[in-house]
Write an enzyme that holds these catalytic residues in place. Structure first.
Site, PDB file in Angstrom:
ATOM      1  N   GLY A 156       1.956  -2.679   5.033  1.00 12.45           N
ATOM      2  CA  GLY A 156       2.627  -3.855   5.544  1.00 12.45           C
ATOM      3  C   GLY A 156       1.636  -4.929   5.920  1.00 12.45           C
ATOM      4  O   GLY A 156       0.451  -4.859   5.588  1.00 12.45           O
ATOM      5  N   CYS A 174      10.563 -14.325  -0.491  1.00 13.86           N
ATOM      6  CA  CYS A 174       9.833 -14.825  -1.655  1.00 13.86           C
ATOM      7  C   CYS A 174      10.748 -15.548  -2.637  1.00 13.86           C
ATOM      8  O   CYS A 174      10.271 -16.315  -3.486  1.00 13.86           O
ATOM      9  CB  CYS A 174       9.103 -13.682  -2.360  1.00 13.86           C
ATOM     10  SG  CYS A 174      10.185 -12.337  -2.929  1.00 13.86           S
ATOM     11  N   CYS A 231      15.220  -8.547   2.817  1.00 14.58           N
ATOM     12  CA  CYS A 231      14.307  -9.673   2.984  1.00 14.58           C
ATOM     13  C   CYS A 231      14.153 -10.319   1.622  1.00 14.58           C
ATOM     14  O   CYS A 231      13.647  -9.704   0.685  1.00 14.58           O
ATOM     15  CB  CYS A 231      12.945  -9.219   3.501  1.00 14.58           C
ATOM     16  SG  CYS A 231      11.745 -10.588   3.540  1.00 14.58           S
ATOM     17  N   GLY A 255      -1.267   0.646  -5.075  1.00 18.94           N
ATOM     18  CA  GLY A 255      -2.587   0.154  -4.701  1.00 18.94           C
ATOM     19  C   GLY A 255      -3.670   0.834  -5.512  1.00 18.94           C
ATOM     20  O   GLY A 255      -3.603   2.046  -5.737  1.00 18.94           O
ATOM     21  N   SER A 295       7.154  -1.417 -16.492  1.00 19.87           N
ATOM     22  CA  SER A 295       8.161  -1.667 -15.465  1.00 19.87           C
ATOM     23  C   SER A 295       9.348  -2.474 -15.965  1.00 19.87           C
ATOM     24  O   SER A 295      10.408  -2.467 -15.349  1.00 19.87           O
ATOM     25  CB  SER A 295       7.523  -2.373 -14.261  1.00 19.87           C
ATOM     26  OG  SER A 295       6.896  -3.581 -14.652  1.00 19.87           O
ATOM     27  N   CYS A 337       0.820  -1.212   0.000  1.00 20.90           N
ATOM     28  CA  CYS A 337       0.000   0.000   0.000  1.00 20.90           C
ATOM     29  C   CYS A 337       0.853   1.261   0.000  1.00 20.90           C
ATOM     30  O   CYS A 337       2.008   1.252   0.411  1.00 20.90           O
ATOM     31  CB  CYS A 337      -0.905   0.022   1.228  1.00 20.90           C
ATOM     32  SG  CYS A 337      -2.027  -1.367   1.348  1.00 20.90           S
ATOM     33  N   CYS A 367       5.002 -14.453   0.494  1.00 29.97           N
ATOM     34  CA  CYS A 367       5.403 -13.266   1.237  1.00 29.97           C
ATOM     35  C   CYS A 367       4.453 -13.110   2.417  1.00 29.97           C
ATOM     36  O   CYS A 367       3.231 -13.224   2.259  1.00 29.97           O
ATOM     37  CB  CYS A 367       5.341 -12.023   0.353  1.00 29.97           C
ATOM     38  SG  CYS A 367       5.650 -10.480   1.257  1.00 29.97           S
TER      39      CYS A 367
END
Length: 496
Positions: free
Chosen positions: A117, A463, A460, A29, A310, A2, A408
């Site tokens: 989150g 994934c 992190c 979002g 992208s 978000c 995730c």
């Protein structure tokens, strides 16, 4: 994923810059948006499903879709609304219904909150708060944070007064962070203060910026740039910022130090190309991913085709390193949003059918298609079929990210591994599924080298590797959080 924005101004209204800011984050979002503006009379809020820039349009075809949108929504202006928060929603917890749209507001405590989150202990906290009598109005885990912050709120004072001591605010956030687990970047209004805080691992992004008479906190630096913030900084993991009258009045660390674990998917896909992470624009990082991919996985071909929008930076880097021309063969329908973040399968498939078309011929060409990532494989399967129909003799697929194989737990909708095309499959099988001539991904080592993280420190990569920075439950089902059936106290009545 978000997008969140918080604005504090010394004069005028915070509503308009907060709205302008959330429009810059629509790529994070597109299910719903909301804005809350706080003033002496309380908190005024507007929420709606869909895109902010579209749903705020007036009746006239000549209306500017964003100009004066807060005023049209009946939100306060002038000195009555000098602090505001806004949110654009991408759901991983809770259904796409108006009740789950943010910001969430606790009127009695004059708190308006927007969260990016995902909490990994949401079900446990929700059950505990329900036993204590808190009545939930939504199925979003973000409302749990609001419930934990009620002690940090303001008790209404004399008429015309809405100032609040910052000590209880910081103490309230500290108490909340002691029980919260997972990813949370939060902006909230408390009285006439803007408060921002972030989980101790820094899983999701949060940045702050300052201009003359204005302070802004947002998910990405593109928002700060749009709102004219020349002085910028990261909200550090485990830090609480308190801002008022357009300036920072406090910065406090309220959690124990933890290993930094910033979401690698922000680098690969989520963040807008003109935003900066660690001082580097993500567009430049993705060009470097493409360059590394060309070194790792070259192929005899005639041209490179980018998947807009992208995938364009990675394709540019691949083409430059491979010494191949970059062709704009694919055309993207700009009215179709990001299909990856579309939660409904049927709508996602329908959008995919109209998302891309071939704008220039590729008759007989050996084509290399470059994209930033591949999740379900449905988009790439459609693209490969289009290029073959347009006459490509070979279609080689190159992905500027490692295969995504694991769920995730921190705010990206990669929960069902059955949807991930790379999970449990060798590259050759995935290649057959998407119909390509060949398939190769950027290696994990190549990704880390490009990001300057030889062993994945500071990232992190759950994934990609299945290793997570926090404890997670394999049985956790975020879609089944339900509101308490029988609220036993009146707190829910203050949630608007």
């Amino acid at each position: 994923m978000c997008g969140i924005v918080g604005v504090s101004v010394i004069e005028g209204t915070a509503g308009q810059p907060a709205f302008d800011g959330i429009v810059t984050l629509q790529h994070r979002g597109q299910e719903s948006w909301g804005i809350a503006v706080a003033g002496p009379g309380g908190v005024r809020v507007r929420r709606a499903l869909g895109f902010a820039s579209r749903s705020a349009c007036g009746d006239s075809p000549h209306d500017d879709p964003v100009h004066d949108a807060p005023a049209r929504a009946g939100l306060p202006a002038g000195r009555a609304g000098r602090v505001a928060v806004a949110h654009t929603r991408y759901s991983t917890t809770g259904a796409t219904v108006p009740e789950n749209s943010q910001p969430f507001v606790h009127e009695a405590r004059r708190i308006a909150l927007a969260h990016n989150g995902d909490l990994t202990n949401a079900a446990e906290l929700r059950a505990r708060l329900g036993r204590e009598g808190y009545g939930f109005r939504s199925t979003s885990d973000s409302e749990i944070i609001l419930a934990l912050l009620t002690d940090a709120g303001e008790t209404p004072g004399p008429a015309g007064s809405h100032s609040v001591d910052t000590g209880p605010i910081v103490a309230g956030v500290a108490r909340a962070t002691r029980v919260l687990r997972g990813a949370y970047s939060v902006v909230c209004t408390v009285g006439d203060h803007l408060v921002a805080f972030r989980d101790p691992h820094g899983l999701r992004p949060l940045v702050a910026g300052f201009a003359e008479g204005r302070a802004v906190v947002a998910s990405e630096t593109c928002t700060l740039d749009t709102l004219g913030c020349t002085e910028q900084r990261e909200v550090e993991p485990g830090e609480v910022l308190v801002l008022r009258d357009g300036r920072q009045i406090g910065a406090h660390r309220v959690t124990e130090p933890a290993p930094r674990s910033f979401c690698v998917f922000e680098h690969l896909y989520l963040t807008r190309q003109d935003s900066r992470i660690g001082g580097t624009r993500t567009g430049a990082t993705r060009v470097a991913f493409g360059e590394r991919l060309a070194l790792e996985s070259p192929v005899d071909a005639d041209l490179v085709v980018a998947v807009p929008a992208s995938g364009v930076p990675a394709a540019r880097g691949y083409a430059r390193t491979a010494g191949l021309p970059l062709a704009g063969a694919l055309v993207r329908d700009e009215q179709v949003g990001r299909t990856f973040i579309e939660p409904d399968l049927r709508r996602r498939e329908r959008k995919l059918r109209r998302k891309f078309s071939v704008g220039s011929p590729v008759d007989g060409a050996r084509v290399v298609v470059v994209d930033d990532s591949m999740v379900r494989g449905s988009t790439m399967r459609r693209i490969v079929a289009l290029l073959r129909e347009s006459g490509a003799s070979e279609v080689h697929v190159r992905i500027a990210a490692p295969p995504l194989i694991a769920p995730c737990h921190y705010g990206v909708d990669l929960v069902d591994t059955g949807e991930l095309v790379a999970t449990g499959r060798e590259s050759e099988e995935v290649c057959r599924i998407i119909g390509a001539t060949s398939l190769a991904h950027l290696s994990v080592a190549g990704m880390r080298h490009t990001l300057g993280s030889a062993a994945g420190e500071g990232l992190c990569e759950g994934c990609i590797t299945g290793d997570y920075p926090t404890r997670v439950s394999s049985a956790r089902d975020k879609s089944r959080l339900v509101p308490a059936r029988t609220p036993r106290r009146t707190a829910a009545a203050h949630l608007r």
